[in-house]
Motif scaffolding. Structure first.
Motif, PDB file in Angstrom:
ATOM      1  N   THR A  49       0.838  -1.210   0.000  1.00 27.67           N
ATOM      2  CA  THR A  49       0.000   0.000   0.000  1.00 27.67           C
ATOM      3  C   THR A  49       0.870   1.256   0.000  1.00 27.67           C
ATOM      4  O   THR A  49       0.564   2.241  -0.683  1.00 27.67           O
ATOM      5  CB  THR A  49      -0.930   0.005   1.227  1.00 27.67           C
ATOM      6  OG1 THR A  49      -1.699  -1.192   1.235  1.00 27.67           O
ATOM      7  CG2 THR A  49      -1.872   1.198   1.189  1.00 27.67           C
ATOM      8  N   LYS A  91      -7.766   3.302   0.020  1.00 31.59           N
ATOM      9  CA  LYS A  91      -9.108   2.724  -0.096  1.00 31.59           C
ATOM     10  C   LYS A  91      -9.361   2.224  -1.516  1.00 31.59           C
ATOM     11  O   LYS A  91      -9.871   1.116  -1.727  1.00 31.59           O
ATOM     12  CB  LYS A  91     -10.140   3.785   0.278  1.00 31.59           C
ATOM     13  CG  LYS A  91     -11.592   3.347   0.167  1.00 31.59           C
ATOM     14  CD  LYS A  91     -11.964   2.399   1.274  1.00 31.59           C
ATOM     15  CE  LYS A  91     -13.444   2.063   1.217  1.00 31.59           C
ATOM     16  NZ  LYS A  91     -13.812   1.057   2.237  1.00 31.59           N
ATOM     17  N   GLY A  94      -7.544  -1.018  -2.307  1.00 31.33           N
ATOM     18  CA  GLY A  94      -8.236  -2.169  -1.734  1.00 31.33           C
ATOM     19  C   GLY A  94      -9.435  -2.577  -2.571  1.00 31.33           C
ATOM     20  O   GLY A  94      -9.687  -3.771  -2.782  1.00 31.33           O
ATOM     21  N   ILE A  95     -10.184  -1.590  -3.095  1.00 33.85           N
ATOM     22  CA  ILE A  95     -11.357  -1.875  -3.928  1.00 33.85           C
ATOM     23  C   ILE A  95     -10.964  -2.590  -5.213  1.00 33.85           C
ATOM     24  O   ILE A  95     -11.557  -3.609  -5.592  1.00 33.85           O
ATOM     25  CB  ILE A  95     -12.113  -0.557  -4.249  1.00 33.85           C
ATOM     26  CG1 ILE A  95     -12.760   0.014  -2.981  1.00 33.85           C
ATOM     27  CG2 ILE A  95     -13.170  -0.783  -5.332  1.00 33.85           C
ATOM     28  CD1 ILE A  95     -13.272   1.423  -3.139  1.00 33.85           C
ATOM     29  N   THR A  97      -8.110  -4.164  -5.866  1.00 30.00           N
ATOM     30  CA  THR A  97      -7.476  -5.458  -5.555  1.00 30.00           C
ATOM     31  C   THR A  97      -8.533  -6.534  -5.345  1.00 30.00           C
ATOM     32  O   THR A  97      -8.408  -7.662  -5.838  1.00 30.00           O
ATOM     33  CB  THR A  97      -6.597  -5.339  -4.306  1.00 30.00           C
ATOM     34  OG1 THR A  97      -5.594  -4.348  -4.525  1.00 30.00           O
ATOM     35  CG2 THR A  97      -5.925  -6.665  -3.988  1.00 30.00           C
ATOM     36  N   SER A  98      -9.599  -6.189  -4.601  1.00 31.55           N
ATOM     37  CA  SER A  98     -10.691  -7.135  -4.365  1.00 31.55           C
ATOM     38  C   SER A  98     -11.362  -7.522  -5.687  1.00 31.55           C
ATOM     39  O   SER A  98     -11.648  -8.708  -5.932  1.00 31.55           O
ATOM     40  CB  SER A  98     -11.710  -6.517  -3.412  1.00 31.55           C
ATOM     41  OG  SER A  98     -12.814  -7.363  -3.232  1.00 31.55           O
ATOM     42  N   TYR A  99     -11.603  -6.518  -6.533  1.00 33.90           N
ATOM     43  CA  TYR A  99     -12.241  -6.791  -7.836  1.00 33.90           C
ATOM     44  C   TYR A  99     -11.373  -7.704  -8.691  1.00 33.90           C
ATOM     45  O   TYR A  99     -11.859  -8.676  -9.289  1.00 33.90           O
ATOM     46  CB  TYR A  99     -12.510  -5.470  -8.561  1.00 33.90           C
ATOM     47  CG  TYR A  99     -12.682  -5.629 -10.056  1.00 33.90           C
ATOM     48  CD1 TYR A  99     -13.815  -6.234 -10.599  1.00 33.90           C
ATOM     49  CD2 TYR A  99     -11.688  -5.190 -10.937  1.00 33.90           C
ATOM     50  CE1 TYR A  99     -13.957  -6.402 -11.963  1.00 33.90           C
ATOM     51  CE2 TYR A  99     -11.824  -5.346 -12.306  1.00 33.90           C
ATOM     52  CZ  TYR A  99     -12.958  -5.955 -12.816  1.00 33.90           C
ATOM     53  OH  TYR A  99     -13.090  -6.116 -14.164  1.00 33.90           O
ATOM     54  N   ARG A 100     -10.079  -7.407  -8.752  1.00 31.52           N
ATOM     55  CA  ARG A 100      -9.162  -8.216  -9.571  1.00 31.52           C
ATOM     56  C   ARG A 100      -9.066  -9.652  -9.059  1.00 31.52           C
ATOM     57  O   ARG A 100      -8.969 -10.604  -9.841  1.00 31.52           O
ATOM     58  CB  ARG A 100      -7.777  -7.561  -9.595  1.00 31.52           C
ATOM     59  CG  ARG A 100      -7.730  -6.246 -10.351  1.00 31.52           C
ATOM     60  CD  ARG A 100      -7.689  -6.475 -11.832  1.00 31.52           C
ATOM     61  NE  ARG A 100      -7.724  -5.224 -12.588  1.00 31.52           N
ATOM     62  CZ  ARG A 100      -7.512  -5.154 -13.898  1.00 31.52           C
ATOM     63  NH1 ARG A 100      -7.269  -6.253 -14.586  1.00 31.52           N
ATOM     64  NH2 ARG A 100      -7.570  -3.995 -14.522  1.00 31.52           N
ATOM     65  N   SER A 101      -9.091  -9.809  -7.750  1.00 32.58           N
ATOM     66  CA  SER A 101      -9.046 -11.151  -7.158  1.00 32.58           C
ATOM     67  C   SER A 101     -10.305 -11.939  -7.513  1.00 32.58           C
ATOM     68  O   SER A 101     -10.234 -13.121  -7.886  1.00 32.58           O
ATOM     69  CB  SER A 101      -8.902 -11.030  -5.642  1.00 32.58           C
ATOM     70  OG  SER A 101      -8.944 -12.289  -5.034  1.00 32.58           O
ATOM     71  N   ASN A 102     -11.476 -11.273  -7.409  1.00 36.91           N
ATOM     72  CA  ASN A 102     -12.738 -11.928  -7.772  1.00 36.91           C
ATOM     73  C   ASN A 102     -12.784 -12.282  -9.258  1.00 36.91           C
ATOM     74  O   ASN A 102     -13.294 -13.343  -9.648  1.00 36.91           O
ATOM     75  CB  ASN A 102     -13.918 -11.019  -7.432  1.00 36.91           C
ATOM     76  CG  ASN A 102     -14.104 -10.855  -5.942  1.00 36.91           C
ATOM     77  OD1 ASN A 102     -13.679 -11.705  -5.158  1.00 36.91           O
ATOM     78  ND2 ASN A 102     -14.714  -9.760  -5.532  1.00 36.91           N
ATOM     79  N   ASN A 105     -10.663 -15.366  -9.860  1.00 36.75           N
ATOM     80  CA  ASN A 105     -11.369 -16.574  -9.411  1.00 36.75           C
ATOM     81  C   ASN A 105     -12.472 -16.956 -10.400  1.00 36.75           C
ATOM     82  O   ASN A 105     -12.689 -18.138 -10.676  1.00 36.75           O
ATOM     83  CB  ASN A 105     -11.970 -16.348  -8.025  1.00 36.75           C
ATOM     84  CG  ASN A 105     -10.920 -16.218  -6.949  1.00 36.75           C
ATOM     85  OD1 ASN A 105      -9.789 -16.698  -7.110  1.00 36.75           O
ATOM     86  ND2 ASN A 105     -11.257 -15.570  -5.847  1.00 36.75           N
ATOM     87  N   HIS A 131     -19.020   4.367  -4.382  1.00 33.10           N
ATOM     88  CA  HIS A 131     -18.884   3.740  -3.068  1.00 33.10           C
ATOM     89  C   HIS A 131     -19.305   4.719  -1.977  1.00 33.10           C
ATOM     90  O   HIS A 131     -18.932   5.896  -2.020  1.00 33.10           O
ATOM     91  CB  HIS A 131     -17.434   3.300  -2.823  1.00 33.10           C
ATOM     92  CG  HIS A 131     -16.958   2.242  -3.766  1.00 33.10           C
ATOM     93  ND1 HIS A 131     -17.151   0.899  -3.541  1.00 33.10           N
ATOM     94  CD2 HIS A 131     -16.321   2.338  -4.951  1.00 33.10           C
ATOM     95  CE1 HIS A 131     -16.633   0.210  -4.552  1.00 33.10           C
ATOM     96  NE2 HIS A 131     -16.128   1.067  -5.419  1.00 33.10           N
TER      97      HIS A 131
END
Length: 454
Positions: A49, A91, A94-95, A97-102, A105, A131
């Motif tokens: 970060t 922030k 983090g948003i 990163t979460s999207y890219r991880s999903n 998957n 958001h």
């Protein structure tokens, strides 16, 4: 172990000044940065970060050494505070990163399904740009405490960032026992039409390391009739305290509201009924918090080092049993996991540990080892096979505590010693059949062998 708690303080006085422009411009800035990070993901992927903040600032922030950034954030958000910008970058990272991880998957699941010749209808994740995030007010840069209940914060007013004094209710800061906690940077929160300044506080807590033979534990049986039945127990099986926790008024009130909701739904079909659900959820939350508080008070009264629960996951009720629909309805409104989670949070603040045991047959077996019990017409009571009538939930709490102690006492023993003890106490072989009588028999066997718990 470092623990964190958030103290919520209502803002009482801010004059005619509105906080809404500050929230709007912060969320617009967050949206801008989310788009930038997603566009330049190759540059920031895998970075920390702190490193991401440095890279993104070079892309968006105009300075003397960086006169022509690739994205013109500075012109759009003139005089945007530096620390608030860095908070938005963290922030946004983090948003994304979460999207890219999903997304990764989803692609993996799709590839696996197609390789197996199966249809894949799952929709891909979407990166949301809007958001409802809230700004962090960094001390010195955006927040200055004047007194215990007054502070200066930097707000966006009339197209400029200016300091403004607010008064907030500080009773939570005084009453929550956080004098020795480190106060972190506050956050401006909006709930409905009200605004709050929330302080995050951290503290390093030393978790209790009392030896097993010196421990006093609180064994808790959560139920539908009584919210919780607790017993304070020592390692030799001596029960030194009992407590019944219930909220009959709140439960009766909740059942009345649920009845009204069902009546409205029968006459009008499926309706949202937000006022009914608001009251039901409020009562449920009160029952959860009150039960957890009473358990912790009981634990502090006996200076307990461990609170023991059962593993209570999703509970299924067979359709063919009498009253199945009514039981499923009760289970739906039973916040068993919420109570455990709240107790765990409160216990860790005090250095207590939380443990869970196998719930099978804890209520069905008598604590004295006489075998299965028969529930009486009055469901709180049960008749043992030897004719004794006892409180069913209290008996279950004894068995829960006994299962914890048996597990911890046998844990350090070698396999050879454990087998020798199990030969003398055969019921130890079936862990789902352990009762308080099993714990007492185990101690007798240990005294015979000359062994002691660790």
């Amino acid at each position: 172990m470092e623990k964190t708690k958030t103290i919520k303080n209502k803002i009482l006085s801010h004059g005619t000044i509105s906080f809404e422009p500050t929230l709007i411009i912060y969320r617009n800035a967050l949206k801008f940065i989310v788009e930038v990070i997603d566009e330049e993901w190759i540059l920031v992927e895998g970075l920390s970060t702190k490193e991401v903040t440095r890279v993104v600032e070079k892309l968006i922030h105009r300075t003397k050494d960086n006169p022509s950034p690739e994205y013109d954030f500075t012109s759009t958000f003139y005089k945007f505070p530096s620390y608030l910008r860095r908070s938005a970058i963290s922030k946004a990272f983090g948003i994304v990163t979460s999207y890219r991880s999903n997304l990764k998957n989803w692609q993996s699941d799709k590839l696996k399904a197609l390789s197996d010749g199966k249809a894949f209808t799952k929709k891909p994740p979407v990166l949301s740009m809007e958001h409802d995030a809230f700004p962090v007010f960094y001390k010195g840069n955006m927040f200055n405490r004047i007194s215990s209940n007054r502070a200066e914060i930097k707000l966006f007013i009339n197209n400029d960032w200016v300091w403004h004094t607010i008064t907030f209710n500080d009773k939570n800061l005084k009453n929550r026992g956080i004098l020795d906690w480190k106060e972190n940077n506050p956050t401006l929160i909006k709930v409905g039409k009200k605004y709050f300044i929330n302080f995050s506080c951290t503290k390093k807590v030393k978790v209790n390391k009392t030896k097993i033979n010196e421990q006093t534990i609180i064994a808790v049986d959560l139920g539908l009739t009584n919210s919780a039945v607790c017993s304070a127990m020592r390692s030799n099986g001596t029960v030194i305290g009992r407590k019944f926790i219930n909220q009959p008024i709140e439960k009766d009130r909740m059942n009345t509201i649920i009845g009204k909701l069902k009546k409205a739904q029968r006459s009008s079909g499926k309706i949202e009924a937000p006022n009914f659900w608001r009251r039901i959820n409020g009562l449920q939350n009160y029952i959860k918090v009150n039960t957890a508080s009473e358990i912790i008070k009981f634990a502090e009264e006996y200076n307990a080092s461990v609170v023991v629960f059962e593993y209570l996951g999703k509970m299924r009720v067979p359709k063919d049993i009498f009253g199945a629909k009514r039981i499923r309805h009760k289970l739906h409104h039973w916040c068993k996991l919420g109570i455990q989670s709240k107790v765990e949070e409160m216990a860790h603040y005090r250095g207590m540990r939380i443990r869970r045991v196998n719930p099978k047959y804890t209520s069905a077996l008598a604590f004295d080892g006489s075998g299965k019990v028969k529930r009486n017409t009055k469901k709180d009571l049960a008749t043992f096979q030897n004719g004794k009538v006892y409180h069913a939930d209290l008996s279950a709490s004894y068995n829960i505590g006994a299962r914890y102690f048996i597990k911890e006492i046998l844990k350090p023993f070698s396999e050879k010693k454990r087998l020798a003890i199990q030969a003398k106490v055969p019921e130890l072989l079936a862990r789902t059949r352990l009762t308080l009588a099993s714990l007492i028999s185990l101690h007798q066997a240990l005294r015979t062998n000359g062994a002691k718990p660790a």
